[in-house]
Design a protein around this motif. Sequence first.
Motif, PDB file in Angstrom:
ATOM      1  N   MET A   5       0.798  -1.250   0.157  1.00  0.00           N
ATOM      2  CA  MET A   5      -0.107  -0.300   0.000  1.00  0.00           C
ATOM      3  C   MET A   5       0.666   1.318  -0.472  1.00  0.00           C
ATOM      4  O   MET A   5       2.253   1.291   0.922  1.00  0.00           O
ATOM      5  N   THR A   6       0.464   2.335  -0.908  1.00  0.00           N
ATOM      6  CA  THR A   6       1.091   3.278  -1.050  1.00  0.00           C
ATOM      7  C   THR A   6       1.021   4.454   0.448  1.00  0.00           C
ATOM      8  O   THR A   6       0.134   4.157   1.275  1.00  0.00           O
ATOM      9  N   ARG A   7       1.808   5.204   0.897  1.00  0.00           N
ATOM     10  CA  ARG A   7       1.722   6.193   1.795  1.00  0.00           C
ATOM     11  C   ARG A   7       0.459   6.700   1.782  1.00  0.00           C
ATOM     12  O   ARG A   7       0.001   7.341   3.001  1.00  0.00           O
ATOM     13  N   ARG A   8       0.255   7.513   0.822  1.00  0.00           N
ATOM     14  CA  ARG A   8      -1.215   8.215   0.478  1.00  0.00           C
ATOM     15  C   ARG A   8      -2.050   7.221   0.946  1.00  0.00           C
ATOM     16  O   ARG A   8      -3.333   8.091   1.449  1.00  0.00           O
ATOM     17  N   GLY A   9      -1.995   5.979   0.184  1.00  0.00           N
ATOM     18  CA  GLY A   9      -3.800   4.693   0.842  1.00  0.00           C
ATOM     19  C   GLY A   9      -3.860   4.894   1.993  1.00  0.00           C
ATOM     20  O   GLY A   9      -4.753   4.845   2.420  1.00  0.00           O
ATOM     21  N   ALA A  10      -2.934   4.271   2.425  1.00  0.00           N
ATOM     22  CA  ALA A  10      -2.960   4.304   3.966  1.00  0.00           C
ATOM     23  C   ALA A  10      -3.245   5.382   5.072  1.00  0.00           C
ATOM     24  O   ALA A  10      -3.606   4.931   5.137  1.00  0.00           O
ATOM     25  N   GLU A  11      -3.265   6.631   4.485  1.00  0.00           N
ATOM     26  CA  GLU A  11      -3.112   7.866   4.869  1.00  0.00           C
ATOM     27  C   GLU A  11      -4.485   8.450   4.650  1.00  0.00           C
ATOM     28  O   GLU A  11      -5.460   8.023   5.527  1.00  0.00           O
ATOM     29  N   LYS A  12      -5.054   7.785   3.580  1.00  0.00           N
ATOM     30  CA  LYS A  12      -6.660   7.692   3.260  1.00  0.00           C
ATOM     31  C   LYS A  12      -7.316   6.837   3.994  1.00  0.00           C
ATOM     32  O   LYS A  12      -8.941   7.521   4.479  1.00  0.00           O
ATOM     33  N   LEU A  13      -7.157   5.679   4.320  1.00  0.00           N
ATOM     34  CA  LEU A  13      -7.729   4.890   4.649  1.00  0.00           C
ATOM     35  C   LEU A  13      -7.802   5.016   6.510  1.00  0.00           C
ATOM     36  O   LEU A  13      -8.360   5.011   7.102  1.00  0.00           O
ATOM     37  N   LYS A  14      -6.734   5.672   7.361  1.00  0.00           N
ATOM     38  CA  LYS A  14      -6.613   5.888   7.955  1.00  0.00           C
ATOM     39  C   LYS A  14      -7.294   6.862   8.475  1.00  0.00           C
ATOM     40  O   LYS A  14      -8.340   7.674   9.305  1.00  0.00           O
ATOM     41  N   ALA A  15      -8.178   8.179   7.541  1.00  0.00           N
ATOM     42  CA  ALA A  15      -8.566   9.337   7.521  1.00  0.00           C
ATOM     43  C   ALA A  15     -10.044   8.716   7.779  1.00  0.00           C
ATOM     44  O   ALA A  15     -11.148   8.833   8.110  1.00  0.00           O
ATOM     45  N   GLU A  16     -10.575   7.701   7.014  1.00  0.00           N
ATOM     46  CA  GLU A  16     -11.400   6.580   6.868  1.00  0.00           C
ATOM     47  C   GLU A  16     -11.639   6.523   8.246  1.00  0.00           C
ATOM     48  O   GLU A  16     -13.016   6.441   9.028  1.00  0.00           O
ATOM     49  N   LEU A  17     -10.769   5.295   8.658  1.00  0.00           N
ATOM     50  CA  LEU A  17     -10.998   5.076   9.931  1.00  0.00           C
ATOM     51  C   LEU A  17     -11.233   5.851  11.301  1.00  0.00           C
ATOM     52  O   LEU A  17     -12.793   5.697  11.667  1.00  0.00           O
ATOM     53  N   GLN A  18     -10.558   7.313  11.511  1.00  0.00           N
ATOM     54  CA  GLN A  18     -11.061   8.033  12.032  1.00  0.00           C
ATOM     55  C   GLN A  18     -12.030   8.968  12.433  1.00  0.00           C
ATOM     56  O   GLN A  18     -13.005   8.561  13.303  1.00  0.00           O
ATOM     57  N   ARG A  19     -13.461   9.448  10.475  1.00  0.00           N
ATOM     58  CA  ARG A  19     -14.329   9.235  10.844  1.00  0.00           C
ATOM     59  C   ARG A  19     -15.622   8.896  10.737  1.00  0.00           C
ATOM     60  O   ARG A  19     -16.440   8.826  12.050  1.00  0.00           O
ATOM     61  N   LEU A  20     -15.434   7.314  10.621  1.00  0.00           N
ATOM     62  CA  LEU A  20     -16.142   5.899  11.246  1.00  0.00           C
ATOM     63  C   LEU A  20     -15.744   6.294  12.608  1.00  0.00           C
ATOM     64  O   LEU A  20     -17.135   6.437  13.154  1.00  0.00           O
ATOM     65  N   LYS A  21     -14.883   5.997  13.184  1.00  0.00           N
ATOM     66  CA  LYS A  21     -14.879   6.478  15.111  1.00  0.00           C
ATOM     67  C   LYS A  21     -15.949   7.029  16.091  1.00  0.00           C
ATOM     68  O   LYS A  21     -16.451   7.491  16.363  1.00  0.00           O
ATOM     69  N   SER A  22     -15.585   8.368  14.795  1.00  0.00           N
ATOM     70  CA  SER A  22     -15.666   9.148  15.605  1.00  0.00           C
ATOM     71  C   SER A  22     -16.230  10.804  15.160  1.00  0.00           C
ATOM     72  O   SER A  22     -17.304  11.007  16.267  1.00  0.00           O
ATOM     73  N   VAL A  23     -16.865   9.827  14.327  1.00  0.00           N
ATOM     74  CA  VAL A  23     -18.754  10.734  13.326  1.00  0.00           C
ATOM     75  C   VAL A  23     -19.476  10.154  14.032  1.00  0.00           C
ATOM     76  O   VAL A  23     -20.360  10.294  14.072  1.00  0.00           O
ATOM     77  N   ASP A  24     -19.140   8.886  12.032  1.00  0.00           N
ATOM     78  CA  ASP A  24     -20.443   8.162  12.394  1.00  0.00           C
ATOM     79  C   ASP A  24     -20.742   6.984  13.146  1.00  0.00           C
ATOM     80  O   ASP A  24     -22.287   6.949  13.248  1.00  0.00           O
ATOM     81  N   ARG A  25     -19.805   6.320  13.433  1.00  0.00           N
ATOM     82  CA  ARG A  25     -20.480   5.545  15.194  1.00  0.00           C
ATOM     83  C   ARG A  25     -21.112   6.560  15.651  1.00  0.00           C
ATOM     84  O   ARG A  25     -22.078   5.947  15.837  1.00  0.00           O
ATOM     85  N   HIS A  26     -20.994   7.339  16.395  1.00  0.00           N
ATOM     86  CA  HIS A  26     -21.740   8.261  16.970  1.00  0.00           C
ATOM     87  C   HIS A  26     -22.752   8.929  16.500  1.00  0.00           C
ATOM     88  O   HIS A  26     -23.929   8.826  17.797  1.00  0.00           O
TER      89      HIS A  26
END
Length: 157
Positions: A5-26
């Motif tokens: 995985m490229t660094r850019r791809g990993a950062e994109k997945l990490k941002a999605e994970l953060q949004r799912l956990k901090s915004v969407d889940r709540h």
Amino acid sequence: MPTPMTRRGAEKLKAELQRLKSVDRHAVIQAIAEARAQGDLSENAEYEAAKDRQGFIEGRIAEIEAKLSSAQIIDPAELHADGRVVFGATVELSDEETGDLVIYQIVGDDEADLKNSMISVSSPIARALIGKEEGDTAQVMAPGGVRSYEIVKVRYA
């Protein structure tokens, strides 16, 4: 087995994970609470929809966490492949039949986006290019038959 995985791809997945956990889940927890407050849950469409959404969010969180835990993160700018085509490289190709130039970056399966010239490392064209270098010809099985591409330039950026 590590997944490239490229660094850019990993950062994109990490941002999605953060949004799912901090915004969407709540948000979905709040929607479930509001639907419960309406009373009878047996015929409550809002409750069912919120529970379905919660299942999707939790599934996506687990999927992203698994992908990141098995990821082998590669920064194309740090590659030293002596001009060879490798994962993360950006390759300029010339179609030997038409002379058309195309540029592709070889990325992980989850990052592939043909509109942005990013092709999956497991795609037929990427498999044909890997290991070759500038001046080489790659034969690619395309829907219309075999296509030949000359590798014009290889960059690691």
